[in-house]
Design a protein around this motif. Sequence first.
Motif, PDB file in Angstrom:
ATOM      1  N   LEU A 152       0.832  -1.203   0.000  1.00  0.00           N
ATOM      2  CA  LEU A 152       0.000   0.000   0.000  1.00  0.00           C
ATOM      3  C   LEU A 152       0.864   1.249   0.000  1.00  0.00           C
ATOM      4  O   LEU A 152       1.940   1.285   0.607  1.00  0.00           O
ATOM      5  N   VAL A 153       0.392   2.281  -0.706  1.00  0.00           N
ATOM      6  CA  VAL A 153       1.086   3.554  -0.711  1.00  0.00           C
ATOM      7  C   VAL A 153       0.040   4.672  -0.639  1.00  0.00           C
ATOM      8  O   VAL A 153      -1.019   4.591  -1.258  1.00  0.00           O
ATOM      9  N   LEU A 154       0.339   5.690   0.145  1.00  0.00           N
ATOM     10  CA  LEU A 154      -0.513   6.871   0.231  1.00  0.00           C
ATOM     11  C   LEU A 154       0.013   7.894  -0.770  1.00  0.00           C
ATOM     12  O   LEU A 154       1.183   8.306  -0.704  1.00  0.00           O
ATOM     13  N   VAL A 155      -0.858   8.298  -1.716  1.00  0.00           N
ATOM     14  CA  VAL A 155      -0.496   9.291  -2.723  1.00  0.00           C
ATOM     15  C   VAL A 155      -1.081  10.633  -2.283  1.00  0.00           C
ATOM     16  O   VAL A 155      -2.284  10.735  -2.026  1.00  0.00           O
ATOM     17  N   VAL A 156      -0.235  11.644  -2.205  1.00  0.00           N
ATOM     18  CA  VAL A 156      -0.665  12.989  -1.818  1.00  0.00           C
ATOM     19  C   VAL A 156      -0.416  13.918  -3.008  1.00  0.00           C
ATOM     20  O   VAL A 156       0.731  14.110  -3.423  1.00  0.00           O
ATOM     21  N   ALA A 157      -1.502  14.471  -3.559  1.00  0.00           N
ATOM     22  CA  ALA A 157      -1.404  15.381  -4.708  1.00  0.00           C
ATOM     23  C   ALA A 157      -1.778  16.785  -4.260  1.00  0.00           C
ATOM     24  O   ALA A 157      -2.784  16.981  -3.578  1.00  0.00           O
ATOM     25  N   VAL A 158      -0.970  17.770  -4.661  1.00  0.00           N
ATOM     26  CA  VAL A 158      -1.219  19.170  -4.322  1.00  0.00           C
ATOM     27  C   VAL A 158      -1.295  19.967  -5.621  1.00  0.00           C
ATOM     28  O   VAL A 158      -0.410  19.870  -6.470  1.00  0.00           O
ATOM     29  N   THR A 159      -2.379  20.749  -5.789  1.00  0.00           N
ATOM     30  CA  THR A 159      -2.515  21.584  -6.979  1.00  0.00           C
ATOM     31  C   THR A 159      -1.975  22.977  -6.699  1.00  0.00           C
ATOM     32  O   THR A 159      -1.747  23.360  -5.545  1.00  0.00           O
ATOM     33  N   GLU A 160      -1.779  23.752  -7.758  1.00  0.00           N
ATOM     34  CA  GLU A 160      -1.275  25.114  -7.591  1.00  0.00           C
ATOM     35  C   GLU A 160      -2.276  25.988  -6.848  1.00  0.00           C
ATOM     36  O   GLU A 160      -1.910  27.029  -6.313  1.00  0.00           O
ATOM     37  N   ALA A 161      -3.554  25.573  -6.819  1.00  0.00           N
ATOM     38  CA  ALA A 161      -4.569  26.328  -6.084  1.00  0.00           C
ATOM     39  C   ALA A 161      -4.588  25.965  -4.603  1.00  0.00           C
ATOM     40  O   ALA A 161      -5.369  26.505  -3.842  1.00  0.00           O
ATOM     41  N   GLY A 162      -3.727  25.007  -4.200  1.00  0.00           N
ATOM     42  CA  GLY A 162      -3.677  24.608  -2.801  1.00  0.00           C
ATOM     43  C   GLY A 162      -4.618  23.492  -2.434  1.00  0.00           C
ATOM     44  O   GLY A 162      -4.758  23.143  -1.258  1.00  0.00           O
ATOM     45  N   ILE A 163      -5.281  22.868  -3.417  1.00  0.00           N
ATOM     46  CA  ILE A 163      -6.153  21.734  -3.147  1.00  0.00           C
ATOM     47  C   ILE A 163      -5.290  20.504  -2.888  1.00  0.00           C
ATOM     48  O   ILE A 163      -4.373  20.196  -3.660  1.00  0.00           O
ATOM     49  N   VAL A 164      -5.575  19.802  -1.805  1.00  0.00           N
ATOM     50  CA  VAL A 164      -4.813  18.601  -1.432  1.00  0.00           C
ATOM     51  C   VAL A 164      -5.728  17.385  -1.509  1.00  0.00           C
ATOM     52  O   VAL A 164      -6.819  17.393  -0.943  1.00  0.00           O
ATOM     53  N   VAL A 165      -5.294  16.361  -2.234  1.00  0.00           N
ATOM     54  CA  VAL A 165      -6.070  15.133  -2.369  1.00  0.00           C
ATOM     55  C   VAL A 165      -5.212  13.953  -1.936  1.00  0.00           C
ATOM     56  O   VAL A 165      -4.056  13.827  -2.373  1.00  0.00           O
ATOM     57  N   ASN A 166      -5.758  13.099  -1.076  1.00  0.00           N
ATOM     58  CA  ASN A 166      -5.061  11.896  -0.626  1.00  0.00           C
ATOM     59  C   ASN A 166      -5.751  10.665  -1.179  1.00  0.00           C
ATOM     60  O   ASN A 166      -6.977  10.570  -1.146  1.00  0.00           O
ATOM     61  N   ARG A 167      -4.985   9.721  -1.688  1.00  0.00           N
ATOM     62  CA  ARG A 167      -5.541   8.464  -2.186  1.00  0.00           C
ATOM     63  C   ARG A 167      -4.664   7.307  -1.722  1.00  0.00           C
ATOM     64  O   ARG A 167      -3.427   7.368  -1.801  1.00  0.00           O
ATOM     65  N   LEU A 168      -5.309   6.235  -1.259  1.00  0.00           N
ATOM     66  CA  LEU A 168      -4.607   5.028  -0.842  1.00  0.00           C
ATOM     67  C   LEU A 168      -4.658   4.028  -1.993  1.00  0.00           C
ATOM     68  O   LEU A 168      -5.743   3.654  -2.456  1.00  0.00           O
ATOM     69  N   LEU A 169      -3.478   3.623  -2.502  1.00  0.00           N
ATOM     70  CA  LEU A 169      -3.415   2.742  -3.660  1.00  0.00           C
ATOM     71  C   LEU A 169      -2.648   1.468  -3.336  1.00  0.00           C
ATOM     72  O   LEU A 169      -1.707   1.477  -2.540  1.00  0.00           O
ATOM     73  N   LYS A 170      -3.068   0.384  -3.989  1.00  0.00           N
ATOM     74  CA  LYS A 170      -2.279  -0.843  -3.944  1.00  0.00           C
ATOM     75  C   LYS A 170      -1.217  -0.763  -5.026  1.00  0.00           C
ATOM     76  O   LYS A 170      -1.475  -0.273  -6.125  1.00  0.00           O
ATOM     77  N   ILE A 171      -0.024  -1.267  -4.733  1.00  0.00           N
ATOM     78  CA  ILE A 171       1.058  -1.236  -5.714  1.00  0.00           C
ATOM     79  C   ILE A 171       1.643  -2.637  -5.855  1.00  0.00           C
ATOM     80  O   ILE A 171       1.546  -3.464  -4.940  1.00  0.00           O
ATOM     81  N   PRO A 172       2.257  -2.933  -7.005  1.00  0.00           N
ATOM     82  CA  PRO A 172       2.896  -4.239  -7.187  1.00  0.00           C
ATOM     83  C   PRO A 172       4.011  -4.444  -6.166  1.00  0.00           C
ATOM     84  O   PRO A 172       4.695  -3.486  -5.768  1.00  0.00           O
TER      85      PRO A 172
END
Length: 344
Positions: A152-172
């Motif tokens: 499992l890996v937690l993906v943290v994405a940040v946009t230039e507008a300051g929006i933060v999105v977290n997603r939990l993904l399965k990885i090989p």
Amino acid sequence: MFEVLELSDRYKKVLTIVVEDYIRHAEPVGSRTVAKRLKPPLSPATVRNIMADLEELGLLSQPHVSAGRVPTEEGFRYYVENLLEAEPLSEKARETIERAFESEEIEDLSELLRITSRLLSHMTGFPSVVSAPKIGSERLLKLDFVPLGRGLVLVVAVTEAGIVVNRLLKIPASVSPEALERLAQYLNQKLPRLTLEEARDELLREIEAERKFLDTLFEELEEGEGPSEPIVEGISRLLDVPEFKDVERLKELLAAFEEKNIFLKIIERCLGSHGVQVLIGAETGLGAPRNLSAVASPYYRDKCPMGGLAVIGPMRMDYSKVVPVVDYTSRIVSHLLDKFLPRT
């Protein structure tokens, strides 16, 4: 059905009076009431015959033998699509909406959405819902991967507008923490000034070994609804509506409103259309109770729908007043969105 159903002017006038009187009083409407409001006047007997015909067409129903008629779900739909004359928004209402968005307290996108939801509920007297923008069309600033173990890996994405999105993904299992760190460094070199779609297309051309992982990553991020749950205001206002004085109906109402994702489904149904959409009864997707309607509209940035807002109320809500409030508010939010989602 309503594309081919043609009513005479006399039948349209009777249906309009029944719907609008029911909206005001929440009581079955009798033929004498309709006859008094018709111009030119008709006898109550003639009006009864017309109402009986409208009942046969499925536009009216009679709750009790001795009672008047009430609009059916199909009757409300015909009224909204063919007979509704929305009232022009008054100057006072416009000023109220504009003042709400001139407050110095609006410092970020979340506050803008909260004020929008409160305003809609206050202006219409019904619950409202506003969804946050999706990040699919926003330019990314940074991506981070936080390995959590067990694939499992937690993906943290940040946009230039300051929006933060977290997603939990399965990885090989073959993807090591070191590989994730290298991938993060590589992505963050590529991301500035790219949207999710642009970044995905470029990276998939360049990186073959991680193709499957990257495809999953960006699909998951694109499906995100933004930084938070939809903002819902004013549910308690429905407790004053006559339709929900009954305890069983009230239980159905509260059960339907417990799941906030149901509101997102209402918003999503309006994102593919331009302007205000009216969803009546079963069209809302709320299930039980069926006697609810929603007036929804997307809000835009550069003509691209970013999110939506809606007012939810009884099927007999006064659409002529609610529709212009939702429409004008969505236009104001679209205009202000640039302040909180700056262009690069």
